[in-house]
Design an enzyme around this catalytic site. Sequence first.
Site, PDB file in Angstrom:
ATOM      1  N   HIS A 152     -32.776 -37.243 -30.095  1.00 52.11           N
ATOM      2  CA  HIS A 152     -32.525 -38.547 -29.493  1.00 52.11           C
ATOM      3  C   HIS A 152     -33.612 -38.904 -28.481  1.00 52.11           C
ATOM      4  CE1 HIS A 152     -28.010 -38.902 -30.687  1.00 52.11           C
ATOM      5  NE2 HIS A 152     -28.837 -39.302 -31.620  1.00 52.11           N
ATOM      6  N   HIS A 173     -28.938 -32.319 -34.173  1.00 48.47           N
ATOM      7  CA  HIS A 173     -27.498 -32.507 -33.989  1.00 48.47           C
ATOM      8  C   HIS A 173     -26.690 -32.052 -35.199  1.00 48.47           C
ATOM      9  CE1 HIS A 173     -29.355 -35.619 -31.312  1.00 48.47           C
ATOM     10  NE2 HIS A 173     -28.496 -35.084 -30.488  1.00 48.47           N
ATOM     11  N   CYS A 193     -29.492 -27.314 -34.263  1.00 46.88           N
ATOM     12  CA  CYS A 193     -29.468 -26.421 -33.100  1.00 46.88           C
ATOM     13  C   CYS A 193     -28.504 -25.265 -33.374  1.00 46.88           C
ATOM     14  CB  CYS A 193     -29.007 -27.204 -31.874  1.00 46.88           C
ATOM     15  SG  CYS A 193     -28.657 -26.167 -30.433  1.00 46.88           S
ATOM     16  N   GLU A 202     -23.452 -35.444 -33.752  1.00 46.35           N
ATOM     17  CA  GLU A 202     -23.120 -34.019 -33.638  1.00 46.35           C
ATOM     18  C   GLU A 202     -21.640 -33.795 -33.887  1.00 46.35           C
ATOM     19  OE1 GLU A 202     -22.427 -30.701 -30.198  1.00 46.35           O
ATOM     20  OE2 GLU A 202     -24.186 -31.978 -29.928  1.00 46.35           O
ATOM     21  N   THR A 231     -21.525 -29.822 -27.751  1.00 45.65           N
ATOM     22  CA  THR A 231     -22.343 -28.921 -26.928  1.00 45.65           C
ATOM     23  C   THR A 231     -22.802 -29.531 -25.611  1.00 45.65           C
ATOM     24  OG1 THR A 231     -24.357 -29.596 -28.105  1.00 45.65           O
ATOM     25  CG2 THR A 231     -23.171 -27.667 -28.944  1.00 45.65           C
ATOM     26  N   SER A 276     -29.124 -40.805 -26.091  1.00 46.32           N
ATOM     27  CA  SER A 276     -28.932 -39.376 -25.831  1.00 46.32           C
ATOM     28  C   SER A 276     -27.678 -39.154 -24.990  1.00 46.32           C
ATOM     29  CB  SER A 276     -30.157 -38.799 -25.104  1.00 46.32           C
ATOM     30  OG  SER A 276     -29.876 -37.518 -24.571  1.00 46.32           O
TER      31      SER A 276
END
Length: 282
Positions: free
Chosen positions: A40, A72, A94, A124, A160, A216
Amino acid sequence: MEIILAKRAGFCFGVKRATQMAFESAEKGGKTYSLGPIIHSPQVVNRLEALGVKVLRELDEISDGTIIIRSHGVTSEELEEALRKELDVVDATCPFVKKAQENVKSLSEAGYDVVVVGDADHPEVQGIVSYAKGKVYVVGSEDEAARLPRMKKIGIVAQTTQSFENLEHVVLECLRKGSEIHVFNTICDATAVRQQEATALARDVDCMIVIGGYNSANTKRLAELCADIQPRTYQIETAQEIDPAWFSEVNRVGVTAGASTPKWLIDEVIDRVREIDGAKIS
């Protein structure tokens, strides 16, 4: 005017890894795509596009080539579709997000109704939710958790980038909803540390600058936490957005940045602030 930069501003491990994988893929040439923005940060995405990495909204748009899975993550269905099309998949998800996906899958298979603490519209979270095989709920706050139905077994994971306090409040509310609770604290350590550093810095300065994409989630959360402490908090994406009026009667400026913000953007912001008042950095 003194500028104080948070020690852990900018790229986290997962974003740094994803960005490196994306640029390495771009350098190989050929048809290269990312399913959604790799991170992002519009500025990083623009640099990748200049190297030939096209951002896709759906896999229906291509039939061959290399597809980069964003940091994400994507839904389980999208990943299966990419493999079915025999695309060259570069999975830059991630590792912490991947763990949350695995936790949801294992909880669901063990008979738990799953509660994901996060923003339902965030990619995500949409990816994490897709790994549930049974009932799954997304809640963003304690109030939303209070509206959940009664459940026998509740499994909980978090986006997260959530704050620990929000996860804690949701878990406490879920204790009123079920007789068995299984919680995975899937909040990234880097997120928690950034939030702690940012809030500590906000208490010690006259103005806070938070750098990062407006899309973000973790940058937005940093800005919110800082603004609760220091009302003169400003979120920006680039140095061009800085208003010299922000620094009127300011002696100390705090600077932090979201996990998707590259160092070169942070450097440009600091240089711009220094130009305004001949500031020194510490």
